[in-house]
Structure formats: structure tokens, C-alpha cells
Design an enzyme around this catalytic site. Structure first.
Site, PDB file in Angstrom:
ATOM      1  N   SER A   7       0.659  -1.388   0.652  1.00 45.18           N
ATOM      2  CA  SER A   7       0.129   0.103   0.293  1.00 45.18           C
ATOM      3  C   SER A   7       1.075   1.166   0.037  1.00 45.18           C
ATOM      4  CB  SER A   7      -1.401   0.174   1.353  1.00 45.18           C
ATOM      5  OG  SER A   7      -1.589   1.357   1.171  1.00 45.18           O
ATOM      6  N   HIS A  32      -1.668  -1.911  -4.044  1.00 42.31           N
ATOM      7  CA  HIS A  32      -2.458  -0.955  -3.598  1.00 42.31           C
ATOM      8  C   HIS A  32      -2.667   0.858  -2.814  1.00 42.31           C
ATOM      9  CE1 HIS A  32      -6.166  -1.872  -0.526  1.00 42.31           C
ATOM     10  NE2 HIS A  32      -5.803  -0.570   0.115  1.00 42.31           N
ATOM     11  N   ASP A  34      -4.942   4.277  -1.728  1.00 38.59           N
ATOM     12  CA  ASP A  34      -5.755   4.038  -0.791  1.00 38.59           C
ATOM     13  C   ASP A  34      -6.047   5.475  -1.255  1.00 38.59           C
ATOM     14  OD1 ASP A  34      -6.064   2.329   1.250  1.00 38.59           O
ATOM     15  OD2 ASP A  34      -3.575   2.280   1.875  1.00 38.59           O
ATOM     16  N   MET A  36      -8.567   8.592   0.116  1.00 40.63           N
ATOM     17  CA  MET A  36      -9.388   9.037   0.580  1.00 40.63           C
ATOM     18  C   MET A  36      -9.604  10.732   0.696  1.00 40.63           C
ATOM     19  SD  MET A  36      -7.078   7.985   4.344  1.00 40.63           S
ATOM     20  CE  MET A  36      -6.327   5.996   4.146  1.00 40.63           C
ATOM     21  N   HIS A  65      -8.538   1.450  -3.803  1.00 45.07           N
ATOM     22  CA  HIS A  65      -9.581   1.285  -2.372  1.00 45.07           C
ATOM     23  C   HIS A  65     -10.142   2.221  -2.358  1.00 45.07           C
ATOM     24  CE1 HIS A  65      -9.083   0.607   2.243  1.00 45.07           C
ATOM     25  NE2 HIS A  65     -10.621   0.860   1.690  1.00 45.07           N
ATOM     26  N   MET A  67     -12.085   5.512  -0.271  1.00 47.56           N
ATOM     27  CA  MET A  67     -12.792   5.286   1.485  1.00 47.56           C
ATOM     28  C   MET A  67     -13.337   6.811   0.708  1.00 47.56           C
ATOM     29  SD  MET A  67      -9.726   3.982   3.369  1.00 47.56           S
ATOM     30  CE  MET A  67      -7.997   4.157   1.421  1.00 47.56           C
ATOM     31  N   MET A 136     -11.464  -4.732   6.013  1.00 46.92           N
ATOM     32  CA  MET A 136     -10.664  -3.670   7.221  1.00 46.92           C
ATOM     33  C   MET A 136     -10.114  -4.091   8.278  1.00 46.92           C
ATOM     34  SD  MET A 136      -9.883  -1.711   5.255  1.00 46.92           S
ATOM     35  CE  MET A 136      -9.306  -0.299   6.248  1.00 46.92           C
ATOM     36  N   ASP A 174      -6.326  -5.873   5.890  1.00 43.88           N
ATOM     37  CA  ASP A 174      -5.906  -4.514   4.651  1.00 43.88           C
ATOM     38  C   ASP A 174      -5.779  -4.267   6.312  1.00 43.88           C
ATOM     39  OD1 ASP A 174      -5.082  -1.716   3.760  1.00 43.88           O
ATOM     40  OD2 ASP A 174      -6.507  -1.600   2.786  1.00 43.88           O
TER      41      ASP A 174
HETATM   42  C1  DX5 Z   1      -5.815   2.646   5.387  1.00 43.37           C
HETATM   43  C2  DX5 Z   1      -5.886   1.994   4.291  1.00 43.37           C
HETATM   44  C3  DX5 Z   1      -4.688   0.670   4.583  1.00 43.37           C
HETATM   45  C4  DX5 Z   1      -3.187   1.537   4.949  1.00 43.37           C
HETATM   46  C5  DX5 Z   1      -2.656   0.596   6.043  1.00 43.37           C
HETATM   47  O1  DX5 Z   1      -6.987   3.128   6.060  1.00 43.37           O
HETATM   48  O2  DX5 Z   1      -7.160   1.300   3.843  1.00 43.37           O
HETATM   49  O3  DX5 Z   1      -4.388   0.320   3.016  1.00 43.37           O
HETATM   50  O4  DX5 Z   1      -2.331   1.493   3.802  1.00 43.37           O
HETATM   51  O5  DX5 Z   1      -1.826   0.020   6.937  1.00 43.37           O
HETATM   52  P1  DX5 Z   1      -0.955  -0.535   7.830  1.00 43.37           P
HETATM   53  O6  DX5 Z   1      -0.823  -1.820   6.897  1.00 43.37           O
HETATM   54  O7  DX5 Z   1       0.486   0.236   8.026  1.00 43.37           O
HETATM   55  O8  DX5 Z   1      -2.257  -0.790   8.743  1.00 43.37           O
HETATM   56 ZN    ZN Z   2      -6.419   0.273   2.236  1.00 40.03          ZN
END
Ligand code: DX5
Ligand code: ZN
Length: 224
Positions: A7, A32, A34, A36, A65, A67, A136, A174
Site C-alpha cells: 500500500s 494498493h 488508498d 481518501m 481502495h 474511501m 478492513m 487491509d
Molecule cells: C488504511 C488503508 C490501508 C493502509 C494500511 O485506511 O486502507 O491500506 O495503507 O496501512 P498499514 O499496513 O500500515 O496498517
Molecule cells: Zn487500503
């Protein structure tokens, strides 16, 4: 087969292409991303322009992903940017079936995500539509949080549902995937292991991806 899904949330964004290349050399097979929006989750990250830039530097599937609120509004832009997999949150979609269809209609692999407080059995009606289910195992929004242990029960339940319903979706996890949690996660049945902090946190993505993947593969060999 277990796959490591680095990620980029914990990568050095000013050196993103190099960071991704290092994670790939270390054995990462899906990247991956993320996304947001500061509304669905209390943080802001990146969007389609970063996906389009990354697309020029890696052939690995880009796993986006989302969010974000109103994900349907942005699905065409992610397709245009070169995203391969797109997952949307159960909690963010008023019409989840429609959102998943929209992703597939744009030529991408649809995935569904559940927050820690959401029961996976709620997904039963749409499980036949998805390429992957993302559990999650922390509250979304930030990297480097601790794995929530009851997520293991959700992974086991998704494996059981897949068998009972004769489906083939992949199970992705994740949040908090690291050396101290990876073997129990793999034993529970997760196949796509997203890891941000454990891969990029110390600035040695190749080395740290490799050692995490090796730990996952050892656990998978025992679990068979
Ligand atoms: C959090 C993200 C994850 C994040 C995970 O909202 O969806 O993908 O990168 O991070 P780690 O592996 O550091 O917990
Ligand atoms: Zn994620």
C-alpha cells in the site's frame, strides 16, 4: 496462493515510482492505492492523476481502495486513469449493487470493503458480483494502526461462504498486516495481504516486502 499487496500510503510520495519498483522487486504483485476524501474518512490522499502517473511506471495491477463518498461519480475517472481493481465500501454505497455493476461496466474488477464494525454476512446478496472482498482490520483512514483481532473471524467466515456458495472471490485484508500478525491472517484464509507501514515504513521497501512475503509463504505452507 498468498500475494503481497504493498500500500503506497506509507511510501515516500516524492519518490513513488522508485518505491513501487522496490516493492515489486521484493515480491509485491499488486499495488494498493488508498483514495481518501476527508469525508468518508478523516484524511485526504490521492486520486486519478496519481493512478495515471503510476500506470506509466508499473505493469502490476493497481488496486484502488475508494474511501470516499459518492464513489460512482469517480469510477469513470479511475478507469480512464488505468486502474485495474476498484473496491468500494459497503458503508459508503447507497446502491451497492449499482456501484459494483458500474465498476465492471468500466472494465475493472469490482471489490467490496467492510469496515471493522460491519458484519460480512451483509454482503451475501452481492458476493457473486465481486472479484475480491476486502476486510478492513483497522478503521480506515491511516496507516500504521494495530490489527483488530476479531477480523480473523470475518476472514474465516468469508472462506466458508465462498465454499458454501461455490464462488471464487478472493479474500483481501487491509490494516496492521505485519510480522506479528501475518501468520494468523494467512491461516484464517486471507490471500491478498495489503501492507503499508510494514513495507514502506522504514524506507527499505524491497527488503521489507521480501521478508513479509516470506513470512506469509511460510504460514501458507503450514496451513495447507
Ligand atoms: C488504511 C488503508 C490501508 C493502509 C494500511 O485506511 O486502507 O491500506 O495503507 O496501512 P498499514 O499496513 O500500515 O496498517
Ligand atoms: Zn487500503
Amino acid at each position: 496462493m498468498v500475494e503481497l499487496v504493498p500500500s503506497i500510503l506509507s511510501a515516500d510520495f516524492a519518490r513513488l515510482a522508485d518505491e513501487v519498483a522496490a516493492a515489486e522487486r521484493g515480491g509485491g504483485t499488486v499495488i494498493h492505492v488508498d483514495v481518501m476524501d476527508g469525508h468518508f474518512v478523516p484524511n485526504i490522499t490521492v486520486g486519478p492523476p496519481i493512478v495515471a502517473s503510476l500506470r506509466k511506471h508499473t505493469r502490476l495491477p493497481l488496486d484502488c481502495h475508494l474511501m470516499i463518498e459518492n464513489p460512482d461519480d469517480f469510477i469513470p475517472a479511475f478507469a480512464e486513469a488505468g486502474a485495474n481493481w476498484v473496491s468500494v465500501h459497503y458503508e459508503a454505497c447507497r446502491h451497492l449493487h449499482r456501484s459494483l455493476e458500474l465498476i465492471a461496466q468500466h472494465g475493472m474488477r469490482p471489490g467490496v470493503v467492510v469496515n471493522p464494525a460491519t458484519e460480512v454476512d451483509l454482503l451475501v446478496p452481492i458476493l457473486g458480483m465481486v472479484h475480491h472482498v476486502l476486510v478492513m482490520s483497522v478503521n480506515p483512514g491511516f496507516g500504521g494502526q494495530r490489527f483488530i483481532p476479531y477480523s480473523l473471524g470475518k476472514i474465516r467466515r468469508l472462506k466458508e461462504l465462498r465454499q458454501n456458495m461455490a464462488l471464487s472471490y478472493r479474500i483481501e485484508v487491509d490494516g496492521g498486516v505485519a510480522h506479528d500478525t501475518v501468520s494468523s491472517i494467512v491461516e484464517a484464509g486471507a490471500e491478498l495481504l495489503v501492507a503499508g507501514n510494514a513495507v514502506f515504513g522504514e524506507g527499505h521497501a524491497e527488503r521489507d516486502a521480501r521478508s513479509l512475503l516470506e513470512a506469509a509463504q511460510r504460514a501458507a505452507a503450514v496451513a495447507v
